[in-house]
Design an enzyme around this catalytic site. Structure first.
Site, PDB file in Angstrom:
ATOM      1  N   ASP A 139       0.811  -1.220   0.000  1.00 46.77           N
ATOM      2  CA  ASP A 139       0.000   0.000   0.000  1.00 46.77           C
ATOM      3  C   ASP A 139       0.843   1.268   0.000  1.00 46.77           C
ATOM      4  OD1 ASP A 139      -2.020  -1.742   0.078  1.00 46.77           O
ATOM      5  OD2 ASP A 139      -2.761  -1.217   2.083  1.00 46.77           O
TER       6      ASP A 139
ATOM      7  N   ASP B 159       0.547   4.297  -2.519  1.00 48.34           N
ATOM      8  CA  ASP B 159       0.260   5.660  -2.053  1.00 48.34           C
ATOM      9  C   ASP B 159       1.267   6.653  -2.610  1.00 48.34           C
ATOM     10  OD1 ASP B 159      -1.808   4.598  -0.675  1.00 48.34           O
ATOM     11  OD2 ASP B 159      -0.821   4.623   1.288  1.00 48.34           O
TER      12      ASP B 159
ATOM     13  N   SER C  61     -36.738  -7.219 -13.993  1.00 44.16           N
ATOM     14  CA  SER C  61     -36.636  -7.857 -12.678  1.00 44.16           C
ATOM     15  C   SER C  61     -36.519  -9.363 -12.884  1.00 44.16           C
ATOM     16  CB  SER C  61     -37.845  -7.510 -11.819  1.00 44.16           C
ATOM     17  OG  SER C  61     -39.007  -7.957 -12.462  1.00 44.16           O
ATOM     18  N   LEU C  62     -36.317 -10.072 -11.812  1.00 43.03           N
ATOM     19  CA  LEU C  62     -36.086 -11.512 -11.908  1.00 43.03           C
ATOM     20  C   LEU C  62     -37.214 -12.268 -11.243  1.00 43.03           C
ATOM     21  CD1 LEU C  62     -32.337 -12.078 -10.927  1.00 43.03           C
ATOM     22  CD2 LEU C  62     -33.469 -12.932 -12.983  1.00 43.03           C
TER      23      LEU C  62
ATOM     24  N   GLU D 214     -24.877 -18.104 -11.939  1.00 43.78           N
ATOM     25  CA  GLU D 214     -24.077 -17.227 -11.070  1.00 43.78           C
ATOM     26  C   GLU D 214     -24.781 -17.055  -9.728  1.00 43.78           C
ATOM     27  OE1 GLU D 214     -25.496 -13.165 -13.392  1.00 43.78           O
ATOM     28  OE2 GLU D 214     -24.168 -14.591 -14.359  1.00 43.78           O
TER      29      GLU D 214
ATOM     30  N   LYS E  58     -26.600 -15.179  -6.696  1.00 44.92           N
ATOM     31  CA  LYS E  58     -27.390 -13.952  -6.660  1.00 44.92           C
ATOM     32  C   LYS E  58     -26.924 -13.119  -5.478  1.00 44.92           C
ATOM     33  CE  LYS E  58     -31.973 -12.041  -6.962  1.00 44.92           C
ATOM     34  NZ  LYS E  58     -31.964 -11.219  -5.737  1.00 44.92           N
TER      35      LYS E  58
ATOM     36  N   ASP F 129     -26.523 -10.275  -2.773  1.00 45.22           N
ATOM     37  CA  ASP F 129     -27.508  -9.538  -2.000  1.00 45.22           C
ATOM     38  C   ASP F 129     -27.038  -8.100  -1.859  1.00 45.22           C
ATOM     39  OD1 ASP F 129     -29.866  -9.382  -0.747  1.00 45.22           O
ATOM     40  OD2 ASP F 129     -29.301 -10.556   1.011  1.00 45.22           O
TER      41      ASP F 129
ATOM     42  N   ARG G  45     -31.194   1.055 -10.186  1.00 43.72           N
ATOM     43  CA  ARG G  45     -32.244   0.426 -10.976  1.00 43.72           C
ATOM     44  C   ARG G  45     -33.577   1.158 -10.798  1.00 43.72           C
ATOM     45  NH1 ARG G  45     -36.069  -3.389  -9.936  1.00 43.72           N
ATOM     46  NH2 ARG G  45     -36.780  -4.500 -11.783  1.00 43.72           N
TER      47      ARG G  45
ATOM     48  N   GLU H  42     -24.195  -5.686  -9.804  1.00 50.48           N
ATOM     49  CA  GLU H  42     -24.667  -5.558  -8.433  1.00 50.48           C
ATOM     50  C   GLU H  42     -23.584  -4.901  -7.585  1.00 50.48           C
ATOM     51  OE1 GLU H  42     -27.746  -6.740  -8.032  1.00 50.48           O
ATOM     52  OE2 GLU H  42     -28.028  -6.996  -5.865  1.00 50.48           O
TER      53      GLU H  42
ATOM     54  N   TYR I  77     -22.887  -8.282 -14.026  1.00 49.64           N
ATOM     55  CA  TYR I  77     -23.617  -9.500 -14.378  1.00 49.64           C
ATOM     56  C   TYR I  77     -24.349  -9.422 -15.713  1.00 49.64           C
ATOM     57  CZ  TYR I  77     -27.828  -7.355 -12.246  1.00 49.64           C
ATOM     58  OH  TYR I  77     -28.866  -6.539 -11.912  1.00 49.64           O
TER      59      TYR I  77
ATOM     60  N   LYS J 245     -29.455 -18.251 -16.303  1.00 48.50           N
ATOM     61  CA  LYS J 245     -29.810 -17.447 -17.483  1.00 48.50           C
ATOM     62  C   LYS J 245     -29.530 -18.247 -18.737  1.00 48.50           C
ATOM     63  CE  LYS J 245     -28.369 -13.270 -15.065  1.00 48.50           C
ATOM     64  NZ  LYS J 245     -27.425 -12.172 -14.957  1.00 48.50           N
TER      65      LYS J 245
ATOM     66  N   LYS K  11     -33.910 -19.244  -5.098  1.00 49.75           N
ATOM     67  CA  LYS K  11     -33.578 -18.672  -3.791  1.00 49.75           C
ATOM     68  C   LYS K  11     -33.195 -19.737  -2.760  1.00 49.75           C
ATOM     69  CE  LYS K  11     -34.352 -14.300  -3.726  1.00 49.75           C
ATOM     70  NZ  LYS K  11     -35.412 -13.663  -3.187  1.00 49.75           N
TER      71      LYS K  11
ATOM     72  N   CYS L   2     -17.749 -13.764  38.057  1.00 55.20           N
ATOM     73  CA  CYS L   2     -17.823 -14.804  37.032  1.00 55.20           C
ATOM     74  C   CYS L   2     -18.853 -15.857  37.425  1.00 55.20           C
ATOM     75  CB  CYS L   2     -16.451 -15.442  36.850  1.00 55.20           C
ATOM     76  SG  CYS L   2     -16.482 -16.879  35.757  1.00 55.20           S
TER      77      CYS L   2
ATOM     78  N   CYS M 299     -16.631 -19.261  38.126  1.00 50.56           N
ATOM     79  CA  CYS M 299     -15.648 -19.447  39.203  1.00 50.56           C
ATOM     80  C   CYS M 299     -15.784 -18.413  40.325  1.00 50.56           C
ATOM     81  CB  CYS M 299     -14.227 -19.409  38.639  1.00 50.56           C
ATOM     82  SG  CYS M 299     -13.714 -17.767  38.102  1.00 50.56           S
TER      83      CYS M 299
ATOM     84  N   CYS N 177     -13.561 -12.286  32.987  1.00 58.76           N
ATOM     85  CA  CYS N 177     -13.398 -12.931  34.280  1.00 58.76           C
ATOM     86  C   CYS N 177     -11.913 -12.861  34.617  1.00 58.76           C
ATOM     87  CB  CYS N 177     -13.847 -14.392  34.169  1.00 58.76           C
ATOM     88  SG  CYS N 177     -13.116 -15.462  35.427  1.00 58.76           S
TER      89      CYS N 177
ATOM     90  N   CYS O 112     -10.282 -20.424  36.700  1.00 60.43           N
ATOM     91  CA  CYS O 112     -11.642 -20.542  36.164  1.00 60.43           C
ATOM     92  C   CYS O 112     -11.741 -21.768  35.269  1.00 60.43           C
ATOM     93  CB  CYS O 112     -11.983 -19.279  35.377  1.00 60.43           C
ATOM     94  SG  CYS O 112     -13.640 -19.319  34.676  1.00 60.43           S
TER      95      CYS O 112
HETATM   96  O1  D41 Z   1     -26.494 -11.070  -8.432  1.00 66.06           O
HETATM   97  C1  D41 Z   1     -27.569 -10.521  -8.677  1.00 66.06           C
HETATM   98  N1  D41 Z   1     -28.205  -9.893  -7.711  1.00 66.06           N
HETATM   99  C2  D41 Z   1     -28.164 -10.553 -10.027  1.00 66.06           C
HETATM  100  C3  D41 Z   1     -29.270  -9.756 -10.286  1.00 66.06           C
HETATM  101  C4  D41 Z   1     -27.628 -11.355 -11.046  1.00 66.06           C
HETATM  102  N2  D41 Z   1     -26.536 -12.119 -10.831  1.00 66.06           N
HETATM  103  N3  D41 Z   1     -28.194 -11.350 -12.264  1.00 66.06           N
HETATM  104  C5  D41 Z   1     -29.276 -10.586 -12.542  1.00 66.06           C
HETATM  105  N4  D41 Z   1     -29.805 -10.620 -13.785  1.00 66.06           N
HETATM  106  C6  D41 Z   1     -30.872  -9.904 -14.081  1.00 66.06           C
HETATM  107  C7  D41 Z   1     -31.436  -9.984 -15.461  1.00 66.06           C
HETATM  108  C8  D41 Z   1     -31.477 -11.390 -15.939  1.00 66.06           C
HETATM  109  C9  D41 Z   1     -32.818  -9.415 -15.483  1.00 66.06           C
HETATM  110  C10 D41 Z   1     -30.575  -9.181 -16.375  1.00 66.06           C
HETATM  111  C11 D41 Z   1     -29.858  -9.745 -11.550  1.00 66.06           C
HETATM  112  C12 D41 Z   1     -30.988  -8.978 -11.936  1.00 66.06           C
HETATM  113  N5  D41 Z   1     -31.462  -9.076 -13.200  1.00 66.06           N
HETATM  114  C13 D41 Z   1     -31.703  -8.066 -11.071  1.00 66.06           C
HETATM  115  N6  D41 Z   1     -31.234  -7.480  -9.998  1.00 66.06           N
HETATM  116  C14 D41 Z   1     -32.189  -6.709  -9.471  1.00 66.06           C
HETATM  117  C15 D41 Z   1     -33.297  -6.803 -10.248  1.00 66.06           C
HETATM  118  C16 D41 Z   1     -32.993  -7.639 -11.257  1.00 66.06           C
END
Ligand code: D41
Length: 688
Positions: free
Chosen positions: A48, A52, A97-98, A129, A131, A133, A152, A189, A241, A306, A330, A424, A427, A442, A448
């Site tokens: 580092d 720097d 959305s998914l 892949e 998902k 969070d 988004r 993401e 992604y 996908k 999920k 404690c 003991c 303690c 102890c």
């Molecule tokens: O890792 C994720 N959260 C993730 C979100 C992912 N790996 N792939 C994603 N692919 C899509 C599409 C297929 C619709 C392009 C997504 C999302 N959508 C997504 N994240 C939030 C809403 C949709």
């Protein structure tokens, strides 16, 4: 001589000298390169401080010649002033959305619908892949330069968070290579790795600032800061992604190849992403990631499948804003509601006392949970958890489940808050909370029995001496019956003593004796780790063993010597030194060795050569001909040691490109220094 340029009217601005322009170009390239190695590849090449120094040099040149500043310069990540609010951004191509699948049947359905719609029987290739969070983002690159980043939002309109996304180290401000499309929208993401999240909350706790509920909220909250300087301090990361708009150039014809291309442009791609063929392989991937989930450095809530081929994707299209060609599978929820039956105090190996909530057993993410840690007294007070409360428990990673929050119930008469005990619970020794420390301990030490049990449990644990079959229950019995008071007593246990224990037969007794015998052959680092020195985990133990080579050297090392080892700071050095200053510890170590614990001598320094025999060498800067790890190996093979910092004990400093403060320090201490050419000569002299 150059005069600094003034921009006042009438003053002619001198041209920036060619050599400065050249240096600036080279610095930017170098910084981008090291930035990518650090943030994207997670494999830094230089320390580092050296990074720097490069950064500082560039910043100084840019300050001297402001006309050379461009938005994509690595110094401009935190360039923007705070904004008053977020501008709305309409997504030219909506961010879809998914759909979710909560069980395997739903995944099989998803695959069946695809095959039917495409009228085919041949299995489909899926890009798969985790998902993440976190929070979804769209980043626009124009001629390779990051020009806009937007959340988004509702999918059609998001918020302009360009100033904040620019501060994220793993997001390139300009793409690498040259074959990128003129206009390229990267989707991905933004997330906060767990370690960063924990550190952020620990800091917030210490300064009484807002605590984030989970890494997802922390990522989203950090991205929605008006002041980019705040975001810059947040440990955010991003995985790409997918792609959106592409103009003036070509991207590959399928998802997996596009991701690979984005990787070449310098974006970070989740290393777990890959492609599989057919539904069964998707489910295998789900199980495989599920098994790995706790060990991943970031939170995920499932996996995404996908259809890989873009032509097939467009034939499938989408319904109600969700593509027919993708689905999120999920994982079971990691949070559940339950009731606290009691709050008890647990005493750890170092005497730290931890409040633990006993719970009505509840299934969380497939595992029955009946205890949750409350970490320490401050945390208990902050969450204000009391016996009888309804709570939400969370099991994340392989860590002990914790209480997220109390669920307030109307008309529920709560019990009194739990107080920190004065003595404690095991003991009876006084409990002490040092000034400014969160942890109460303690003071009983070896008196102890809880601390003794925990020390022995640690000593026998898998990553320490790995005594198979010596579990918590058994240790409890052995200590309670006074058969074992400290780790060395394990080696005196007899067959009769063990066979007489409840629930222990002849056979298990013999098995345990065998595994105790087996544990005697170990490695120096495991042995050090097993001793349970405060703040000395596996990594530190390994560093000690590697740098100092032998137990005696470690026992006799001064704090200063210990600190010269990479990654050992003053606090850890003090703990190690203190440990070996205490007679009972030295006696225990001697006794363990006496009882037959040994480790084969490490193989390094059987020396193919001796060019660096007995020398303490420090590496600094970037070498052209080899990586730092390779250089380290070469030096070790030639009988030398590589240490982190330059001290009076350093024998030699090897410097590469852009060497910084260590080289200066070596010069000021009159430590000999050599450049790469001389270093290579020293190595080859000895080999021929
Ligand atoms: O890792 C994720 N959260 C993730 C979100 C992912 N790996 N792939 C994603 N692919 C899509 C599409 C297929 C619709 C392009 C997504 C999302 N959508 C997504 N994240 C939030 C809403 C949709």
């Amino acid at each position: 001589m150059m005069k600094t340029s003034g921009n006042r009217q009438g003053v002619k601005v001198p041209k920036v000298p060619e050599n400065v322009l050249e240096r600036v170009r080279s610095l930017r390239e170098s910084i981008n390169y090291h930035n990518h190695r650090y943030h994207v590849l997670d494999d830094p090449e230089i320390p580092d401080v050296d990074f720097d120094a490069l950064f500082r040099e560039l910043a100084e040149l840019e300050q001297k010649y402001p006309e050379i500043i461009v938005g994509e310069s690595p110094t401009q990540r935190v360039g923007a002033a705070p904004v008053a609010g977020f501008a709305q951004v309409r997504h030219e191509q909506p961010m879809l959305s998914l759909d979710n699948a909560f069980d395997e049947a739903a995944v099989l359905d998803f695959n069946r619908r695809i095959l039917e719609r495409l009228d085919r029987e041949e299995p489909i290739k899926f890009a798969v892949e985790p998902k993440l969070d976190g929070t979804a983002i769209s980043i626009l690159y124009e001629n390779g330069i990051l020009v806009r980043a937007a959340t988004r939002g509702d999918g059609s309109t998001g918020e302009d968070v360009t100033h904040n996304v620019r501060t994220i180290g793993s997001v390139p401000l300009r793409l690498s290579g040259s074959d990128y499309p003129e206009l390229l929208e990267v989707r991905g993401e933004i997330f906060m790795p767990r370690a960063g999240f924990d550190a952020l909350n620990a800091g917030a706790r210490a300064t009484n600032e807002k605590i984030f509920m989970n890494p997802r909220n922390a990522a989203a909250g950090s991205l929605r800061q008006l002041d980019p300087r705040v975001t810059a301090r947040r440990p955010l990361d991003m995985f790409a992604y997918g792609i959106g708009i592409v103009r003036g150039g070509q991207m590959p014809g399928c998802h997996s190849d596009s991701l690979a291309r984005l990787g070449e442009f310098g974006l970070k791609i989740c290393p777990e992403s890959c492609s599989v063929v057919g539904e069964e392989a998707c489910l295998d991937y789900y199980r495989q990631i599920g098994e790995k989930r706790d060990r991943l450095p970031y939170d995920i809530d499932g996996v995404v499948y996908k259809v890989d081929d873009f032509d097939l994707q467009s034939r499938l299209g989408f319904v109600a804003r969700a593509p027919r060609w993708a689905i999120a599978h999920k994982f079971p929820a990691q949070e559940q509601a339950t009731t606290v039956t009691d709050i008890e105090w647990q005493v750890g190996r170092t005497g730290a006392i931890t409040p633990v909530a006993r719970l009505e057993p509840v299934l969380v993410g497939g595992v029955t949970v009946s205890n949750a840690t409350l970490h320490n007294f401050d945390e208990l007070s902050r969450k204000d958890v009391r016996p009888g409360d309804a709570v939400v428990v969370r099991r994340a990673g392989d860590v002990i489940p914790e209480i997220v929050r109390v669920k307030i119930r109307k008309n529920h008469r709560r019990k009194a808050a739990v107080k920190l005990p004065a003595v404690c619970p095991v003991c009876g020794s006084e409990i002490i909370r040092a000034e400014g420390e969160v942890v109460a301990r303690c003071s009983g030490g070896f008196v102890c029995s809880a601390q003794r049990k925990e020390s022995i449990r640690h000593f026998a644990s898998r990553r320490a001496l790995d005594i198979e079959g010596l579990g918590g229950k058994l240790i409890e019995q052995l200590v309670d019956m006074d058969l074992v008071r400290s780790p060395e007593d394990l080696f005196d246990l007899t067959h009769e003593q063990l066979a007489d224990l409840p629930r222990m037969g002849e056979k298990s007794a013999q098995n345990l004796l065998d595994s105790i015998e087996r544990s005697k052959e170990t490695t120096l680092d495991r042995f050090l780790y097993a001793l349970g020195i405060r703040e000395v985990g596996e990594a530190t133990s390994l560093a000690l063993a590697e740098w100092l080579g032998g137990l005696e050297q470690i026992q006799n090392a001064s704090e200063e010597e210990l600190q010269s080892i990479e990654d050992i700071g003053p606090i850890v050095a003090a703990h190690i030194h203190h440990f070996f200053c205490q007679t009972h510890n030295v006696q225990m170590v001697a006794s363990l060795i006496d009882k037959g614990i040994y480790w084969p001598q490490p193989k390094i320094r059987n020396s193919r050569g001796s060019a660096f025999s007995g020398m303490n060498v420090v590496l600094t800067g970037t070498l052209q001909s080899m990586t730092r790890t390779e250089a380290k190996k070469c030096i070790q093979q030639e009988g030398g040691k590589v240490t982190g910092g330059v001290t009076g004990k350093t024998s030699l400093v090897v410097f590469g490109m852009n060497a910084g403060s260590k080289l200066q320090k070596a010069r000021s201490l009159d430590v000999p220094v050599v450049d790469e050419t001389s270093f290579l000569a020293m190595l080859s002299d000895k080999k021929t």
